[in-house]
Design a protein around this motif. Structure first.
Motif, PDB file in Angstrom:
ATOM      1  N   PRO A 256       0.835  -1.224   0.000  1.00  0.00           N
ATOM      2  CA  PRO A 256       0.000   0.000   0.000  1.00  0.00           C
ATOM      3  C   PRO A 256       0.869   1.273   0.000  1.00  0.00           C
ATOM      4  O   PRO A 256       1.992   1.268   0.504  1.00  0.00           O
ATOM      5  CB  PRO A 256      -0.796  -0.129   1.290  1.00  0.00           C
ATOM      6  CG  PRO A 256      -0.767  -1.596   1.609  1.00  0.00           C
ATOM      7  CD  PRO A 256       0.567  -2.077   1.145  1.00  0.00           C
ATOM      8  N   THR A 257       0.346   2.296  -0.607  1.00  0.00           N
ATOM      9  CA  THR A 257       1.065   3.570  -0.636  1.00  0.00           C
ATOM     10  C   THR A 257       1.300   4.059   0.790  1.00  0.00           C
ATOM     11  O   THR A 257       0.445   3.992   1.656  1.00  0.00           O
ATOM     12  CB  THR A 257       0.265   4.616  -1.402  1.00  0.00           C
ATOM     13  OG1 THR A 257       0.064   4.151  -2.738  1.00  0.00           O
ATOM     14  CG2 THR A 257       0.954   5.954  -1.427  1.00  0.00           C
ATOM     15  N   GLY A 258       2.497   4.535   1.042  1.00  0.00           N
ATOM     16  CA  GLY A 258       2.859   5.045   2.350  1.00  0.00           C
ATOM     17  C   GLY A 258       3.530   4.012   3.241  1.00  0.00           C
ATOM     18  O   GLY A 258       3.949   4.329   4.372  1.00  0.00           O
ATOM     19  N   THR A 259       3.671   2.745   2.764  1.00  0.00           N
ATOM     20  CA  THR A 259       4.351   1.724   3.572  1.00  0.00           C
ATOM     21  C   THR A 259       5.802   2.142   3.711  1.00  0.00           C
ATOM     22  O   THR A 259       6.465   2.485   2.728  1.00  0.00           O
ATOM     23  CB  THR A 259       4.250   0.328   2.911  1.00  0.00           C
ATOM     24  OG1 THR A 259       2.862  -0.023   2.761  1.00  0.00           O
ATOM     25  CG2 THR A 259       4.957  -0.709   3.736  1.00  0.00           C
ATOM     26  N   PRO A 260       6.361   2.099   4.961  1.00  0.00           N
ATOM     27  CA  PRO A 260       7.750   2.526   5.164  1.00  0.00           C
ATOM     28  C   PRO A 260       8.749   1.695   4.346  1.00  0.00           C
ATOM     29  O   PRO A 260       8.625   0.486   4.193  1.00  0.00           O
ATOM     30  CB  PRO A 260       7.978   2.325   6.657  1.00  0.00           C
ATOM     31  CG  PRO A 260       6.620   2.379   7.252  1.00  0.00           C
ATOM     32  CD  PRO A 260       5.713   1.740   6.242  1.00  0.00           C
ATOM     33  N   ILE A 261       9.798   2.406   3.824  1.00  0.00           N
ATOM     34  CA  ILE A 261      10.918   1.757   3.124  1.00  0.00           C
ATOM     35  C   ILE A 261      12.138   1.905   4.014  1.00  0.00           C
ATOM     36  O   ILE A 261      12.501   3.008   4.427  1.00  0.00           O
ATOM     37  CB  ILE A 261      11.168   2.417   1.758  1.00  0.00           C
ATOM     38  CG1 ILE A 261       9.930   2.256   0.866  1.00  0.00           C
ATOM     39  CG2 ILE A 261      12.392   1.811   1.094  1.00  0.00           C
ATOM     40  CD1 ILE A 261      10.046   3.013  -0.446  1.00  0.00           C
ATOM     41  N   LYS A 262      12.805   0.767   4.313  1.00  0.00           N
ATOM     42  CA  LYS A 262      13.919   0.762   5.273  1.00  0.00           C
ATOM     43  C   LYS A 262      15.253   0.512   4.555  1.00  0.00           C
ATOM     44  O   LYS A 262      15.290  -0.114   3.493  1.00  0.00           O
ATOM     45  CB  LYS A 262      13.684  -0.318   6.326  1.00  0.00           C
ATOM     46  CG  LYS A 262      12.418  -0.042   7.164  1.00  0.00           C
ATOM     47  CD  LYS A 262      12.191  -1.165   8.173  1.00  0.00           C
ATOM     48  CE  LYS A 262      11.736  -2.435   7.473  1.00  0.00           C
ATOM     49  NZ  LYS A 262      11.386  -3.491   8.467  1.00  0.00           N
ATOM     50  N   ALA A 263      16.306   1.065   5.197  1.00  0.00           N
ATOM     51  CA  ALA A 263      17.659   0.814   4.684  1.00  0.00           C
ATOM     52  C   ALA A 263      18.013  -0.659   4.902  1.00  0.00           C
ATOM     53  O   ALA A 263      17.930  -1.183   6.017  1.00  0.00           O
ATOM     54  CB  ALA A 263      18.661   1.710   5.396  1.00  0.00           C
ATOM     55  N   ILE A 264      18.403  -1.355   3.836  1.00  0.00           N
ATOM     56  CA  ILE A 264      18.701  -2.791   3.946  1.00  0.00           C
ATOM     57  C   ILE A 264      19.980  -3.009   4.756  1.00  0.00           C
ATOM     58  O   ILE A 264      20.068  -3.983   5.532  1.00  0.00           O
ATOM     59  CB  ILE A 264      18.847  -3.406   2.534  1.00  0.00           C
ATOM     60  CG1 ILE A 264      17.505  -3.283   1.786  1.00  0.00           C
ATOM     61  CG2 ILE A 264      19.302  -4.849   2.593  1.00  0.00           C
ATOM     62  CD1 ILE A 264      17.587  -3.751   0.341  1.00  0.00           C
ATOM     63  N   HIS A 265      20.929  -2.101   4.614  1.00  0.00           N
ATOM     64  CA  HIS A 265      22.194  -2.227   5.352  1.00  0.00           C
ATOM     65  C   HIS A 265      22.747  -0.824   5.576  1.00  0.00           C
ATOM     66  O   HIS A 265      22.327   0.136   4.945  1.00  0.00           O
ATOM     67  CB  HIS A 265      23.191  -3.069   4.556  1.00  0.00           C
ATOM     68  CG  HIS A 265      24.449  -3.418   5.308  1.00  0.00           C
ATOM     69  ND1 HIS A 265      24.470  -4.156   6.465  1.00  0.00           N
ATOM     70  CD2 HIS A 265      25.749  -3.093   5.038  1.00  0.00           C
ATOM     71  CE1 HIS A 265      25.705  -4.317   6.876  1.00  0.00           C
ATOM     72  NE2 HIS A 265      26.515  -3.653   6.028  1.00  0.00           N
ATOM     73  N   SER A 266      23.708  -0.750   6.454  1.00  0.00           N
ATOM     74  CA  SER A 266      24.284   0.574   6.738  1.00  0.00           C
ATOM     75  C   SER A 266      25.086   1.053   5.536  1.00  0.00           C
ATOM     76  O   SER A 266      25.720   0.247   4.838  1.00  0.00           O
ATOM     77  CB  SER A 266      25.174   0.511   7.983  1.00  0.00           C
ATOM     78  OG  SER A 266      26.228  -0.430   7.801  1.00  0.00           O
ATOM     79  N   GLY A 267      25.050   2.359   5.275  1.00  0.00           N
ATOM     80  CA  GLY A 267      25.777   2.919   4.167  1.00  0.00           C
ATOM     81  C   GLY A 267      25.558   4.422   4.076  1.00  0.00           C
ATOM     82  O   GLY A 267      25.161   5.070   5.045  1.00  0.00           O
ATOM     83  N   THR A 268      25.778   4.931   2.851  1.00  0.00           N
ATOM     84  CA  THR A 268      25.693   6.376   2.624  1.00  0.00           C
ATOM     85  C   THR A 268      24.725   6.650   1.482  1.00  0.00           C
ATOM     86  O   THR A 268      24.754   5.959   0.459  1.00  0.00           O
ATOM     87  CB  THR A 268      27.080   6.945   2.267  1.00  0.00           C
ATOM     88  OG1 THR A 268      28.012   6.621   3.292  1.00  0.00           O
ATOM     89  CG2 THR A 268      27.001   8.444   2.078  1.00  0.00           C
ATOM     90  N   ILE A 269      23.872   7.723   1.663  1.00  0.00           N
ATOM     91  CA  ILE A 269      22.925   8.109   0.620  1.00  0.00           C
ATOM     92  C   ILE A 269      23.706   8.909  -0.427  1.00  0.00           C
ATOM     93  O   ILE A 269      24.296   9.947  -0.138  1.00  0.00           O
ATOM     94  CB  ILE A 269      21.781   8.973   1.193  1.00  0.00           C
ATOM     95  CG1 ILE A 269      21.048   8.204   2.302  1.00  0.00           C
ATOM     96  CG2 ILE A 269      20.842   9.398   0.095  1.00  0.00           C
ATOM     97  CD1 ILE A 269      20.398   6.924   1.848  1.00  0.00           C
ATOM     98  N   THR A 270      23.731   8.357  -1.659  1.00  0.00           N
ATOM     99  CA  THR A 270      24.480   9.016  -2.726  1.00  0.00           C
ATOM    100  C   THR A 270      23.563   9.715  -3.743  1.00  0.00           C
ATOM    101  O   THR A 270      24.038  10.501  -4.568  1.00  0.00           O
ATOM    102  CB  THR A 270      25.357   7.989  -3.473  1.00  0.00           C
ATOM    103  OG1 THR A 270      24.536   6.928  -3.960  1.00  0.00           O
ATOM    104  CG2 THR A 270      26.442   7.449  -2.580  1.00  0.00           C
ATOM    105  N   GLU A 271      22.263   9.426  -3.672  1.00  0.00           N
ATOM    106  CA  GLU A 271      21.309  10.107  -4.570  1.00  0.00           C
ATOM    107  C   GLU A 271      19.925  10.046  -3.941  1.00  0.00           C
ATOM    108  O   GLU A 271      19.531   8.994  -3.394  1.00  0.00           O
ATOM    109  CB  GLU A 271      21.278   9.431  -5.941  1.00  0.00           C
ATOM    110  CG  GLU A 271      20.380  10.169  -6.949  1.00  0.00           C
ATOM    111  CD  GLU A 271      20.381   9.543  -8.334  1.00  0.00           C
ATOM    112  OE1 GLU A 271      19.344   9.620  -9.012  1.00  0.00           O
ATOM    113  OE2 GLU A 271      21.416   8.953  -8.714  1.00  0.00           O
ATOM    114  N   ALA A 272      19.158  11.118  -4.069  1.00  0.00           N
ATOM    115  CA  ALA A 272      17.783  11.165  -3.541  1.00  0.00           C
ATOM    116  C   ALA A 272      17.025  12.240  -4.325  1.00  0.00           C
ATOM    117  O   ALA A 272      17.339  13.423  -4.242  1.00  0.00           O
ATOM    118  CB  ALA A 272      17.793  11.507  -2.058  1.00  0.00           C
TER     119      ALA A 272
END
Length: 353
Positions: A256-272
């Motif tokens: 469903p729309t709005g379901t949380p998306i979680k980081a699969i593993h630790s790392g760095t956000i390189t694009e958003a």
């Protein structure tokens, strides 16, 4: 050469023949009287030759030498008879004169022919050179003994040959049995080695699987699935006209729309941000250079350069971009930029979507 002793000279030779009935001398002198009885004038003297009937058969086995000519043998026989006659005459004269008898010993004289024979039997030989003096029973007994000896020899030879054949057959059987036993032992040894190798391999595989499970379990503590309450609708490599490349390049989690998306593993956000057909997209780069793409979000909750840990919420499920419904499109790219199957990668981290 040995010779016979001369016959002793009789002490008295009667000139008158004794009466044939009374044994007393008749006083009438008859010429040419010698020995016992009276020779008639019309009688003719001939040499006496002993025959098989007049000679006592010689028992046992004796060596009879070959005589060299019948004349010498016959002369020796006549000589022996003459000696016996002379001795007899001397004994009679002694009896008539009343003188004590003279003891005469006759040696066992050899045959004259044996004294001059050049043929000698082999030393140690017990085989008679002639059958003279042997009876029919002796000859038959000797023939029977020879036949029995020949039969015994043939039987012994046959037994020896049979024994040799039996030994060879037994040796061949033992050799075949030894080869069969060796082959069976080698086969059993190979089977035992194969069984031991299989058991070792299985043991190693089990140990490896156990170690891998432990590793994945440990990784699972460091990795997590990107969302919950989802359904897998499309997989990596699936073909279709809905995708510009002709096949699906990621793994879709319908939620469903709005379901949380979680980081699969630790790392760095390189694009958003916005990314065309991907809609709103966030790229999380792990420490090993692997890139995780989260597309079609309804909203983004992180910014470029931000450090995140496993399980941190980085956005929400949406339907932006080229979609037919709300879902999370996940792609996995290696450090070189090649896209790989997200399902296999997740399972390699101990996760099972």
């Amino acid at each position: 050469m040995a010779s016979n002793r001369p016959a002793p000279t009789p002490s008295f030779v009667p000139d008158f023949a004794p009466d044939e009935v009374t044994g007393e001398s008749s006083g009438e002198k008859k010429p040419d009287t010698f020995g016992y009885g009276v020779r008639q004038d019309d009688e003719t003297w001939e040499p006496w030759n002993p025959t098989a009937d007049s000679v006592v058969p010689i028992r046992g086995r004796h060596r009879v030498s070959k005589q060299r000519g019948g004349g010498l043998a016959r002369s020796s026989t006549v000589l022996g008879v003459g000696v016996i006659a002379a001795v007899g005459a001397g004994g009679m004269a002694s009896a008539q004169t009343g003188k004590p008898p003279v003891s005469i010993s006759l040696p066992d004289l050899p045959n004259v022919g044996s004294l001059i024979s050049d043929d000698e039997a082999p030393e140690g030989s017990s085989t008679p050179l002639t059958s003279a003096g042997l009876t029919t029973a002796d000859t038959e007994e000797g023939s029977a003994d020879a036949g029995e000896a020949l039969r015994s020899r043939i039987m012994l030879q046959a037994e020896l040959q049979q024994d040799q054949v039996d030994r060879e057959a037994q040796q061949a059987a033992e050799t075949a049995a030894a080869k069969k036993a060796a082959s069976l032992a080698a086969k059993e040894q190979d089977e035992a080695k194969a069984k031991a190798a299989a058991a070792k391999e299985k043991k190693e595989a089990d140990a490896k699987a156990k170690a891998e499970a432990a590793r994945l379990a440990e990784l699972a503590k460091q990795f997590t699935l990107p969302t919950s309450s989802y359904t897998i609708t499309s997989t990596f490599g699936q073909a279709g006209s809905l995708w510009s490349s002709g096949q699906h390049t990621g793994l879709d989690f319908a939620a469903p729309t709005g379901t949380p998306i979680k980081a699969i593993h630790s790392g760095t956000i390189t694009e958003a941000g916005w990314s065309g057909s991907y809609g709103y997209r966030t790229i999380l780069t792990l420490d090993d250079g692997t890139e995780l793409w989260f597309a079609h979000q309804s909203s983004i909750g992180v910014s470029v350069g931000q450090k995140v840990s496993t399980g941190d919420v980085i956005g929400r499920v949406g339907a932006t971009g080229n979609v037919t419904g709300a879902h999370l499109h996940l792609e996995v790219h290696t450090s070189g930029g090649t896209g790989i199957d997200p399902m296999a990668w997740l399972r390699g981290k101990g996760l099972n979507p």
